[in-house]
Design an enzyme around this catalytic site. Sequence first.
Site, PDB file in Angstrom:
ATOM      1  N   THR A 197       0.860  -1.172   0.000  1.00 39.94           N
ATOM      2  CA  THR A 197       0.000   0.000   0.000  1.00 39.94           C
ATOM      3  C   THR A 197       0.895   1.220   0.000  1.00 39.94           C
ATOM      4  O   THR A 197       2.103   1.112  -0.135  1.00 39.94           O
ATOM      5  CB  THR A 197      -0.856   0.032   1.283  1.00 39.94           C
ATOM      6  OG1 THR A 197       0.016   0.284   2.384  1.00 39.94           O
ATOM      7  CG2 THR A 197      -1.557  -1.279   1.542  1.00 39.94           C
ATOM      8  N   ARG A 229     -13.489  -8.016  -2.044  1.00 40.42           N
ATOM      9  CA  ARG A 229     -12.523  -8.274  -0.983  1.00 40.42           C
ATOM     10  C   ARG A 229     -12.091  -6.970  -0.333  1.00 40.42           C
ATOM     11  O   ARG A 229     -11.852  -5.972  -0.987  1.00 40.42           O
ATOM     12  CB  ARG A 229     -11.311  -9.009  -1.546  1.00 40.42           C
ATOM     13  CG  ARG A 229     -10.185  -9.279  -0.541  1.00 40.42           C
ATOM     14  CD  ARG A 229      -9.097  -8.238  -0.605  1.00 40.42           C
ATOM     15  NE  ARG A 229      -7.930  -8.603   0.217  1.00 40.42           N
ATOM     16  CZ  ARG A 229      -6.888  -7.820   0.422  1.00 40.42           C
ATOM     17  NH1 ARG A 229      -6.841  -6.624  -0.117  1.00 40.42           N
ATOM     18  NH2 ARG A 229      -5.877  -8.228   1.182  1.00 40.42           N
ATOM     19  N   ILE A 230     -11.988  -6.971   1.000  1.00 37.54           N
ATOM     20  CA  ILE A 230     -11.531  -5.814   1.761  1.00 37.54           C
ATOM     21  C   ILE A 230     -10.271  -6.202   2.512  1.00 37.54           C
ATOM     22  O   ILE A 230     -10.225  -7.261   3.148  1.00 37.54           O
ATOM     23  CB  ILE A 230     -12.621  -5.334   2.738  1.00 37.54           C
ATOM     24  CG1 ILE A 230     -13.860  -4.889   1.957  1.00 37.54           C
ATOM     25  CG2 ILE A 230     -12.108  -4.190   3.614  1.00 37.54           C
ATOM     26  CD1 ILE A 230     -15.075  -4.649   2.834  1.00 37.54           C
ATOM     27  N   GLY A 231      -9.252  -5.376   2.441  1.00 35.38           N
ATOM     28  CA  GLY A 231      -7.983  -5.665   3.100  1.00 35.38           C
ATOM     29  C   GLY A 231      -7.827  -4.950   4.421  1.00 35.38           C
ATOM     30  O   GLY A 231      -8.786  -4.448   5.017  1.00 35.38           O
ATOM     31  N   THR A 269       1.760  -2.067   5.822  1.00 30.57           N
ATOM     32  CA  THR A 269       1.709  -2.505   4.432  1.00 30.57           C
ATOM     33  C   THR A 269       2.095  -3.965   4.358  1.00 30.57           C
ATOM     34  O   THR A 269       2.832  -4.466   5.205  1.00 30.57           O
ATOM     35  CB  THR A 269       2.653  -1.670   3.550  1.00 30.57           C
ATOM     36  OG1 THR A 269       2.719  -2.243   2.244  1.00 30.57           O
ATOM     37  CG2 THR A 269       4.064  -1.607   4.112  1.00 30.57           C
ATOM     38  N   GLY A 285      -2.495  -8.317   3.296  1.00 33.08           N
ATOM     39  CA  GLY A 285      -3.597  -7.772   4.072  1.00 33.08           C
ATOM     40  C   GLY A 285      -4.268  -8.753   5.004  1.00 33.08           C
ATOM     41  O   GLY A 285      -4.598  -8.425   6.149  1.00 33.08           O
TER      42      GLY A 285
END
Length: 317
Positions: free
Chosen positions: A177, A205-207, A228, A231
């Site tokens: 990230t 999808r959510i990290g 970072t 995830g």
Amino acid sequence: MEPILLVHGGAGDITNARVSGKLDGIKTSVRRGFSVLKNGGSALDAVEEAVRSMELDENFNAGYGSCLNTNGEVEVEASIMIGDLKSGCVTLLHDIMHPISVARKVMEKTNHTFLGGEQAMQFAVNQNFEILPKGSLITQNAKDALAEFLDRQSKGLDTIFSPTELDKKEAPGEPGTVGAVAIDIHGNIAVATSTGGITGKIPGRIGDTPILGSGTYADNTIGGVSTTGHGETLMRFNLAQRILQKMFYEKVSAQEATEFTVKEMTKRLVGTGGAITISKSGDIGIHFSSKRMAWAYIKSNKLFFGINKGDSYVESA
């Protein structure tokens, strides 16, 4: 208080060919963000400016240059937090260049902390954010990474979702990230983190990036952290909060807390990552268990930066 800005450009298996672009971009980001602090601006404005710089740069996985899901689409997410514990988070946005700024609007213009999906998109429209033509955030590098991912998947090889594969050969595509942590002349701390996720993710999808305590956390009584890496690993370990809690309860330095906690995460869960930390006293911590992580900070009129383990380059700010 001496102002400090510390930024990262993502941890992962960064190829040699991408090192130069990463370093150029990270130095540009930290200089733009620090110009805010140098002129007496807030930590919040500084971290937003630094992250916005990287969201415009295809060398990073945020905004323009973000990874693609299995449908060949970009879904971005971000979070921003200040040391009085106010925060804003967004996820599953598309065709918006600066998700970090949408996250800030959530913090400032709503009674909520987290918005996602189509309602987050509608909120962005209501706040006058530009919705770009479909596909505007997609780069050739992102297309190539998805093609490699799908090819590996078709051959029955482990994919990005396998931590053991991450340990052997990190997944194709732009890793990590982007993030920034700052402390201003008033001692206020702010953190901002933004990402395009991981190549070949399932749509929806959510990290870790928009999740407070995993990707981002700021507390004026302790410090601030932006993380970072993989995830799913960072979410399960709650990396940002663990670093701050180690600093608070064990009274260790930002560097010791960051290094110990990142190593512990990878030891227990295999997946790799990194973090940047600033304590309430201006102490700095940087560590990553992945192959590389681009980072930079400005302190005492000097710019410090690196990308490989052991790097510590210095030039005029």
